[in-house]
Motif scaffolding. Structure first.
Motif, PDB file in Angstrom:
ATOM      1  N   VAL A  62       0.192  -1.723   0.267  1.00 36.09           N
ATOM      2  CA  VAL A  62       0.175  -0.085  -0.135  1.00 36.09           C
ATOM      3  C   VAL A  62       1.048   1.303   0.136  1.00 36.09           C
ATOM      4  O   VAL A  62       2.079   1.588   0.973  1.00 36.09           O
ATOM      5  CB  VAL A  62      -0.853   0.123   1.408  1.00 36.09           C
ATOM      6  CG1 VAL A  62      -2.044   1.070   1.325  1.00 36.09           C
ATOM      7  CG2 VAL A  62      -2.026  -1.293   1.230  1.00 36.09           C
ATOM      8  N   ASP A  63       1.066   2.297  -0.620  1.00 36.93           N
ATOM      9  CA  ASP A  63       1.239   2.790  -1.086  1.00 36.93           C
ATOM     10  C   ASP A  63       0.863   4.553  -0.566  1.00 36.93           C
ATOM     11  O   ASP A  63      -0.331   5.203  -1.021  1.00 36.93           O
ATOM     12  CB  ASP A  63       1.984   3.095  -2.354  1.00 36.93           C
ATOM     13  CG  ASP A  63       3.119   4.656  -2.469  1.00 36.93           C
ATOM     14  OD1 ASP A  63       3.904   5.742  -1.732  1.00 36.93           O
ATOM     15  OD2 ASP A  63       3.600   4.787  -3.925  1.00 36.93           O
ATOM     16  N   PRO A  64       1.426   4.894   1.357  1.00 42.51           N
ATOM     17  CA  PRO A  64      -0.039   5.874   1.678  1.00 42.51           C
ATOM     18  C   PRO A  64       0.516   7.447   0.571  1.00 42.51           C
ATOM     19  O   PRO A  64      -0.425   8.062   1.472  1.00 42.51           O
ATOM     20  CB  PRO A  64       0.922   5.758   2.698  1.00 42.51           C
ATOM     21  CG  PRO A  64       2.695   6.258   2.540  1.00 42.51           C
ATOM     22  CD  PRO A  64       2.458   3.818   1.406  1.00 42.51           C
ATOM     23  N   ALA A  65       0.888   7.704  -0.051  1.00 45.05           N
ATOM     24  CA  ALA A  65       1.074   8.680  -1.858  1.00 45.05           C
ATOM     25  C   ALA A  65       0.076   8.646  -2.091  1.00 45.05           C
ATOM     26  O   ALA A  65      -0.891  10.007  -2.998  1.00 45.05           O
ATOM     27  CB  ALA A  65       2.067   8.668  -2.742  1.00 45.05           C
ATOM     28  N   ASN A  66      -0.452   6.684  -2.712  1.00 43.28           N
ATOM     29  CA  ASN A  66      -1.807   7.335  -3.562  1.00 43.28           C
ATOM     30  C   ASN A  66      -2.977   6.477  -2.516  1.00 43.28           C
ATOM     31  O   ASN A  66      -3.651   6.218  -3.500  1.00 43.28           O
ATOM     32  CB  ASN A  66      -1.787   7.030  -5.417  1.00 43.28           C
ATOM     33  CG  ASN A  66      -1.059   5.653  -5.042  1.00 43.28           C
ATOM     34  OD1 ASN A  66      -0.923   4.671  -4.338  1.00 43.28           O
ATOM     35  ND2 ASN A  66       0.181   6.000  -5.917  1.00 43.28           N
TER      36      ASN A  66
END
Ligand SMILES: Cc1cc2nc3c(=O)[nH]c(=O)nc-3n(C[C@H](O)[C@H](O)[C@H](O)COP(=O)(O)OP(=O)(O)OC[C@H]3O[C@@H](n4cnc5c(N)ncnc54)[C@H](O)[C@@H]3O)c2cc1C
Length: 565
Positions: free
Chosen positions: A353-357
């Motif tokens: 899970v990429d917290p940027a998107n």
């Protein structure tokens, strides 16, 4: 509430028979002071006792909650010279809604700065101001001034590693990876403990002149918690069995934003500081619900405890996600700010899970127990030979603990308990020794022909406690929860094991049930809302409840009120 099942035992002759046969597997050793636990409280106790010139053995299973500490309070006045032990004292009593044991608060207020200096002298690399040998201190919630000292690369790890090295230099004997099965106790008080090396048949009885219990809080009693698996209420249960009193069991603090998805990060606290930086909380409909509860600041300028209550309200009223939480959305943060939370970003990315998107799902989770073993300001439990320290104990934090105070408590009272246990070890007459069999009674009681698995019951206990004694409580839910726990207990009492590991698991489950019943019974009895105990049916604080609820072995499970000191 019926308590009968806990006291319906098989014939004592059967138990003694099994105990006698188990006794042949037990190796014995002796020491002056036995410290139980492998976290900060335990190592501070071991070092302090050894410094008094006595022999010390320390036994533990893992490292507990201690390595996760980010910072701790010490009223040094380095970042703000208005700070002092007196201001710190007042902060604790205000934060604890007046329920704190003042003797303990005084000790902590006047001992925390010394603990910091001792650790610094041992080489803990605290963050320092550029000049003047003064510590950098952070301002945490509930504290009037910036007083949290920290190590940039991880405070808990640095402190525990330093204490371990120091304990080894002093000659403390460590027994790692061993489970404490029970205390050796009888008419002459506590005289040692029985240890078991998991996956083996090896049992060791450590006979000691005095014992310090530093086995942490109640964490794993709750289905969702930030605690590691080795902290499950054993300290409270074992001290209680040996005759100690437990207090304030109804007070459990919840961390507001703990990850429940991605599942690989379950239990990881998301930083509330990230919300201060601009991350947002959203419900299943995409609404930024904190605007409704805390206008116009939303996620900012709000105590963590209040935020946790509102998040839980959102979930309970059906506006949460099917996973049981709300969105924690950091996508709107600028990249530099977001990426400054290095370990959180990297753990989320490792879980895909990429917290940027992408937002993560969070919910409040049990984080810190305020209740536990009643001690005096020497760490004595009132039982001959039994001392206790750290999160295992109740009283100092009252109804809610201010941020950064869990660690200060363990550091100060660990040393206090170790020192006094060493002095008592020299003074106590220990000519009447309990037989080996006395340490095997609790275990023997579970021996039988079948091999029953209590794991589903343990899970059921955790869900019951989380479901009925969570962040919001009410009489109906607590009564239902107690009924469920009684049913679990009846089922448990019919279970038996053919192996040592099986018998230990059943004994652990009984202890969890006992602690769970105490949490719910005390929460039901306290008909008010105070600090970490919030009743939907009694929403106001009530001055008539400025008293501790306590449990002792002789009163069985009926909570007894004792006034605050
Ligand atoms: C994720 C997290 C973050 C935290 N951050 C902070 C913070 O920044 N600042 C702060 O002040 N506080 C913080 N706290 C609280 C703080 O960590 C605890 O209050 C403190 O570490 C408790 O120390 P302790 O030595 O009493 O117990 P623990 O560190 O929990 O140690 C308990 C020990 O007992 C052992 N044990 C338990 N049962 C048995 C058994 N049956 N047999 C053998 N061994 C056993 C365990 O293995 C462990 O070694 C945090 C807690 C958590 C969970």
């Amino acid at each position: 509430m019926t308590t009968k099942a806990f006291y319906d035992r098989p014939a004592m002759s059967d138990i003694w028979g099994v105990a006698a046969s188990l006794a042949s597997r037990v190796t014995e050793m002796r020491t002056d002071v036995l410290v139980l636990g492998g976290g900060m409280a335990a190592y501070r106790a071991a070092v302090a006792a050894r410094n008094e010139g006595v022999e010390v053995v320390l036994a533990y299973r893992g490292r507990g909650a201690s390595p996760y500490v980010i910072g701790f309070n010490a009223p040094l006045g380095h970042s703000d010279d208005r700070d002092s032990p007196d201001v710190y004292f007042d902060d604790m009593v205000r934060g604890g809604y007046g329920l704190n044991d003042r003797r303990l608060v005084r000790r902590l207020a006047h001992g925390a700065a010394d603990a910091y200096r001792e650790l610094q002298a041992l080489g803990v690399p605290f963050a320092m101001q550029a000049e003047g040998g003064r510590a950098l201190q952070r301002h945490l919630s509930g504290n009037s001034y910036a007083r949290s000292v920290y190590v940039p690369d991880g405070t808990g790890r640095a402190v525990i590693d330093t204490l371990i090295r120091h304990a080894r230099t002093l000659g403390v004997v460590e027994r790692g990876g061993e489970k404490v099965i029970g205390l050796l106790h009888g008419d002459a008080g506590v005289q040692g403990a029985l240890l078991w090396k998991p996956h083996t048949e090896q049992l060791t009885l450590v006979r000691a002149r005095t014992v310090v219990v530093a086995m942490g809080g109640l964490g794993q009693l709750y289905a969702d918690s930030t605690y590691p698996v080795d902290v499950a209420g054993d300290a409270c249960a074992m001290a209680y069995e040996a005759g100690a009193t437990l207090i304030d069991m109804e007070f459990m603090q919840f961390e507001p934003v703990v990850t429940i998805w991605p599942s690989q990060c379950r239990g990881m606290e998301m930083p509330t500081a990230m919300l201060g930086d601009g991350a947002q909380l959203r419900n299943a409909a995409g609404e930024r619900f904190m605007l409704r509860y805390n206008p116009p600041h939303a996620e900012r300028q709000i105590e963590k405890a209040r935020m946790a209550l509102y998040i839980q309200q959102e979930i309970d009223e059906g506006r949460g996600l099917p996973e049981g939480g709300v969105w924690f959305d950091a996508t709107s943060l600028d990249a530099a700010t977001r990426e400054s939370y290095v370990s959180h970003c990297s753990r989320l990315r490792a879980a895909g899970v990429d917290p940027a998107n992408q937002a993560v799902i969070v919910a409040p989770a049990a984080h810190s127990a305020m209740g536990g073993i009643l001690i005096d300001d020497c760490g004595w439990t009132g039982v001959t030979g039994l001392y206790a320290a750290g999160e295992a104990c109740g009283g100092v934090h009252g109804a809610s603990r201010i941020a950064g105070n869990g660690c200060s408590d363990t550091l100060v009272f660990g040393a206090v308990a170790g020192r006094h246990a060493a002095r008592a070890a020299r003074a106590l007459d220990r000519t009447n020794e309990e037989p080996i069999n006395a340490s095997l009674r609790a275990l023997s009681r579970w021996w039988g022909e079948q091999q029953d698995d209590p794991v589903p019951l343990k899970q059921h206990i955790r869900q019951t406690v989380a479901g009925h004694a969570g962040i919001w409580r009410c009489a109906t839910g607590l009564s239902q929860g107690l009924t469920t726990l009684e049913q679990i207990n009846v089922k448990l009492q019919s279970m038996r094991a053919r192996t040592l590991a099986g018998a230990v698991a059943l004994l652990e489950t009984e202890r969890m049930t006992r602690c769970a019943i105490m949490v719910l019974a005390a929460a039901l009895q306290r008909t008010e809302s105070r600090g970490a105990h919030q009743r939907t049916d009694f929403p106001q604080i009530d001055t008539r409840w400025l008293t501790h609820l306590s449990f002792d072995r002789y009163g069985k499970f009926s909570p007894r009120e004792i006034p605050i000191h």
